[in-house]
Design a protein around this motif. Structure first.
Motif, PDB file in Angstrom:
ATOM      1  N   PRO A  81       0.817  -1.225   0.000  1.00 32.52           N
ATOM      2  CA  PRO A  81       0.000   0.000   0.000  1.00 32.52           C
ATOM      3  C   PRO A  81       0.852   1.277   0.000  1.00 32.52           C
ATOM      4  O   PRO A  81       0.531   2.232  -0.695  1.00 32.52           O
ATOM      5  CB  PRO A  81      -0.827  -0.129   1.273  1.00 32.52           C
ATOM      6  N   ARG A  82       1.944   1.265   0.733  1.00 31.28           N
ATOM      7  CA  ARG A  82       2.849   2.422   0.762  1.00 31.28           C
ATOM      8  C   ARG A  82       3.427   2.664  -0.633  1.00 31.28           C
ATOM      9  O   ARG A  82       3.472   3.790  -1.117  1.00 31.28           O
ATOM     10  CB  ARG A  82       3.969   2.173   1.770  1.00 31.28           C
ATOM     11  N   ASP A  83       3.886   1.580  -1.272  1.00 30.19           N
ATOM     12  CA  ASP A  83       4.447   1.701  -2.623  1.00 30.19           C
ATOM     13  C   ASP A  83       3.407   2.226  -3.612  1.00 30.19           C
ATOM     14  O   ASP A  83       3.747   3.003  -4.513  1.00 30.19           O
ATOM     15  CB  ASP A  83       4.955   0.351  -3.125  1.00 30.19           C
ATOM     16  N   ARG A  84       2.170   1.799  -3.452  1.00 26.76           N
ATOM     17  CA  ARG A  84       1.114   2.256  -4.375  1.00 26.76           C
ATOM     18  C   ARG A  84       0.882   3.755  -4.235  1.00 26.76           C
ATOM     19  O   ARG A  84       0.679   4.455  -5.221  1.00 26.76           O
ATOM     20  CB  ARG A  84      -0.171   1.458  -4.153  1.00 26.76           C
ATOM     21  N   LEU A  85       0.928   4.238  -3.002  1.00 25.00           N
ATOM     22  CA  LEU A  85       0.776   5.676  -2.783  1.00 25.00           C
ATOM     23  C   LEU A  85       1.947   6.448  -3.396  1.00 25.00           C
ATOM     24  O   LEU A  85       1.748   7.439  -4.095  1.00 25.00           O
ATOM     25  CB  LEU A  85       0.682   5.977  -1.286  1.00 25.00           C
ATOM     26  N   GLN A 132      -8.865  12.781  -4.782  1.00 26.46           N
ATOM     27  CA  GLN A 132      -8.716  12.696  -3.323  1.00 26.46           C
ATOM     28  C   GLN A 132      -9.357  11.424  -2.786  1.00 26.46           C
ATOM     29  O   GLN A 132      -8.813  10.780  -1.882  1.00 26.46           O
ATOM     30  CB  GLN A 132      -9.318  13.923  -2.644  1.00 26.46           C
ATOM     31  N   ALA A 133     -10.492  11.049  -3.344  1.00 24.35           N
ATOM     32  CA  ALA A 133     -11.167   9.821  -2.901  1.00 24.35           C
ATOM     33  C   ALA A 133     -10.327   8.586  -3.224  1.00 24.35           C
ATOM     34  O   ALA A 133     -10.259   7.641  -2.434  1.00 24.35           O
ATOM     35  CB  ALA A 133     -12.547   9.714  -3.546  1.00 24.35           C
ATOM     36  N   ARG A 134      -9.672   8.593  -4.387  1.00 27.41           N
ATOM     37  CA  ARG A 134      -8.815   7.451  -4.751  1.00 27.41           C
ATOM     38  C   ARG A 134      -7.616   7.380  -3.821  1.00 27.41           C
ATOM     39  O   ARG A 134      -7.237   6.306  -3.363  1.00 27.41           O
ATOM     40  CB  ARG A 134      -8.355   7.571  -6.213  1.00 27.41           C
ATOM     41  N   VAL A 135      -7.028   8.521  -3.515  1.00 27.86           N
ATOM     42  CA  VAL A 135      -5.913   8.541  -2.570  1.00 27.86           C
ATOM     43  C   VAL A 135      -6.401   8.073  -1.200  1.00 27.86           C
ATOM     44  O   VAL A 135      -5.710   7.306  -0.516  1.00 27.86           O
ATOM     45  CB  VAL A 135      -5.262   9.947  -2.495  1.00 27.86           C
ATOM     46  N   ALA A 136      -7.611   8.461  -0.806  1.00 29.43           N
ATOM     47  CA  ALA A 136      -8.171   8.019   0.479  1.00 29.43           C
ATOM     48  C   ALA A 136      -8.331   6.500   0.525  1.00 29.43           C
ATOM     49  O   ALA A 136      -8.087   5.883   1.567  1.00 29.43           O
ATOM     50  CB  ALA A 136      -9.506   8.711   0.738  1.00 29.43           C
ATOM     51  N   GLN A 137      -8.726   5.900  -0.592  1.00 32.81           N
ATOM     52  CA  GLN A 137      -8.820   4.433  -0.643  1.00 32.81           C
ATOM     53  C   GLN A 137      -7.451   3.802  -0.410  1.00 32.81           C
ATOM     54  O   GLN A 137      -7.321   2.826   0.337  1.00 32.81           O
ATOM     55  CB  GLN A 137      -9.347   3.966  -2.001  1.00 32.81           C
ATOM     56  N   LEU A 138      -6.443   4.348  -1.060  1.00 32.42           N
ATOM     57  CA  LEU A 138      -5.094   3.816  -0.906  1.00 32.42           C
ATOM     58  C   LEU A 138      -4.578   4.005   0.512  1.00 32.42           C
ATOM     59  O   LEU A 138      -3.924   3.120   1.069  1.00 32.42           O
ATOM     60  CB  LEU A 138      -4.152   4.479  -1.915  1.00 32.42           C
ATOM     61  N   GLY A 143      -3.746   1.515   6.058  1.00 30.81           N
ATOM     62  CA  GLY A 143      -4.042   1.613   7.478  1.00 30.81           C
ATOM     63  C   GLY A 143      -3.933   3.015   8.035  1.00 30.81           C
ATOM     64  O   GLY A 143      -3.863   3.207   9.250  1.00 30.81           O
ATOM     65  N   GLY A 144      -3.945   4.010   7.152  1.00 27.73           N
ATOM     66  CA  GLY A 144      -3.818   5.396   7.591  1.00 27.73           C
ATOM     67  C   GLY A 144      -5.157   6.083   7.751  1.00 27.73           C
ATOM     68  O   GLY A 144      -6.174   5.615   7.239  1.00 27.73           O
ATOM     69  N   PRO A 145      -5.183   7.215   8.437  1.00 24.23           N
ATOM     70  CA  PRO A 145      -6.406   7.982   8.658  1.00 24.23           C
ATOM     71  C   PRO A 145      -6.765   8.841   7.434  1.00 24.23           C
ATOM     72  O   PRO A 145      -5.895   9.160   6.624  1.00 24.23           O
ATOM     73  CB  PRO A 145      -6.042   8.874   9.846  1.00 24.23           C
ATOM     74  N   PRO A 146      -8.031   9.230   7.325  1.00 27.37           N
ATOM     75  CA  PRO A 146      -8.456  10.063   6.184  1.00 27.37           C
ATOM     76  C   PRO A 146      -7.665  11.363   6.040  1.00 27.37           C
ATOM     77  O   PRO A 146      -7.449  11.832   4.922  1.00 27.37           O
ATOM     78  CB  PRO A 146      -9.933  10.349   6.486  1.00 27.37           C
ATOM     79  N   LEU A 148      -4.587  11.858   6.250  1.00 24.48           N
ATOM     80  CA  LEU A 148      -3.376  11.625   5.461  1.00 24.48           C
ATOM     81  C   LEU A 148      -3.676  11.729   3.968  1.00 24.48           C
ATOM     82  O   LEU A 148      -2.856  12.239   3.201  1.00 24.48           O
ATOM     83  CB  LEU A 148      -2.779  10.253   5.801  1.00 24.48           C
ATOM     84  N   ALA A 149      -4.841  11.278   3.565  1.00 25.09           N
ATOM     85  CA  ALA A 149      -5.205  11.338   2.144  1.00 25.09           C
ATOM     86  C   ALA A 149      -5.256  12.776   1.654  1.00 25.09           C
ATOM     87  O   ALA A 149      -4.760  13.081   0.561  1.00 25.09           O
ATOM     88  CB  ALA A 149      -6.553  10.650   1.914  1.00 25.09           C
ATOM     89  N   PHE A 150      -5.829  13.658   2.443  1.00 25.40           N
ATOM     90  CA  PHE A 150      -5.878  15.068   2.047  1.00 25.40           C
ATOM     91  C   PHE A 150      -4.471  15.644   1.926  1.00 25.40           C
ATOM     92  O   PHE A 150      -4.165  16.371   0.988  1.00 25.40           O
ATOM     93  CB  PHE A 150      -6.706  15.887   3.038  1.00 25.40           C
ATOM     94  N   GLN A 151      -3.611  15.304   2.861  1.00 24.78           N
ATOM     95  CA  GLN A 151      -2.243  15.818   2.839  1.00 24.78           C
ATOM     96  C   GLN A 151      -1.488  15.317   1.606  1.00 24.78           C
ATOM     97  O   GLN A 151      -0.788  16.085   0.942  1.00 24.78           O
ATOM     98  CB  GLN A 151      -1.521  15.415   4.125  1.00 24.78           C
ATOM     99  N   LEU A 152      -1.653  14.040   1.291  1.00 24.59           N
ATOM    100  CA  LEU A 152      -0.961  13.472   0.134  1.00 24.59           C
ATOM    101  C   LEU A 152      -1.499  14.044  -1.175  1.00 24.59           C
ATOM    102  O   LEU A 152      -0.728  14.293  -2.113  1.00 24.59           O
ATOM    103  CB  LEU A 152      -1.073  11.951   0.146  1.00 24.59           C
ATOM    104  N   ALA A 153      -2.797  14.265  -1.246  1.00 29.27           N
ATOM    105  CA  ALA A 153      -3.387  14.855  -2.453  1.00 29.27           C
ATOM    106  C   ALA A 153      -2.898  16.291  -2.639  1.00 29.27           C
ATOM    107  O   ALA A 153      -2.582  16.701  -3.764  1.00 29.27           O
ATOM    108  CB  ALA A 153      -4.910  14.802  -2.389  1.00 29.27           C
TER     109      ALA A 153
END
Length: 193
Positions: A81-85, A132-138, A143-146, A148-153
């Motif tokens: 999952p980390r590699d996919r992100l 952002q939703a796709r990043v949130a799925q990843l 195992g990360g919180p939502p 983190l998805a916003f930050q990565l996006a």
């Protein structure tokens, strides 16, 4: 004219519009220039696309499919999952190195038309929310919180803008490094909770 011929002409116009809008900007490309470049009459152009706004919407729909395909192809290369992100940032680096890279077409379009064309603004917002939703799925798979998805996006979006302005792909590497630090930090904190 048969429907198949209509579709061929339609695709040609969309391809030309996409290229010209991305290279020059939407407002700088009039329907006459588009007509001349695509080799169709103005009447035919308006039969296929009732307005420039409709044409821009179709171009954005095509770009959305392209973007989603690039993201999914990148994600498919990651083993964990980390590699996919992180693969998203690797994809950005390859894109930024392309000769015709001019930044994110959605950001560019919003900058040109977002304040004056609500339907275009809505399409851009939908596209960004979908990413952002796709990043949130990843992130969830990792195992990360939502949050983190916003930050990565935001890192990915900022890298696109920075690369377009700077004219180099370095922003992708910096964003990837920041993303790795965030992912590792957040996942380590989550594991100890």
């Amino acid at each position: 004219m048969p429907a198949q011929a209509d579709e061929v002409i339609r695709e040609k116009v969309l391809t030309v519009a996409d290229r010209l809008y991305y290279r020059r900007g939407i407002q700088a490309v009039g329907m006459d220039a588009l007509r001349a470049e695509a080799g169709v009459s103005l009447k035919r152009l308006y039969q296929l696309f009732p307005s420039k706004e409709h044409l821009v919407e179709e171009v954005l729909h095509r770009r959305r499919q392209l973007w989603n395909g690039l993201v999914e192809a990148a994600v498919a290369t990651g083993g964990t999952p980390r590699d996919r992100l992180l693969a998203i940032y690797d994809m950005l680096a390859r894109w930024f190195d392309e000769d015709d890279f001019r930044g994110c077409v959605f950001i560019n379009t919003f900058g040109e038309l977002g304040a004056t064309t609500p339907r275009i603004a809505a399409l851009v917002r939908e596209h960004k929310a979908e990413f952002q939703a796709r990043v949130a799925q990843l992130v969830a798979e990792a195992g990360g919180p939502p949050s983190l998805a916003f930050q990565l996006a935001i890192l990915a979006e900022g890298a696109q803008t920075t690369a377009a302005i700077a004219g180099t792909s370095e922003a992708a590497g910096h964003a990837r490094d920041a993303a790795a630090t965030l992912i590792d930090s957040v996942l380590a904190a989550t594991a100890t909770d």
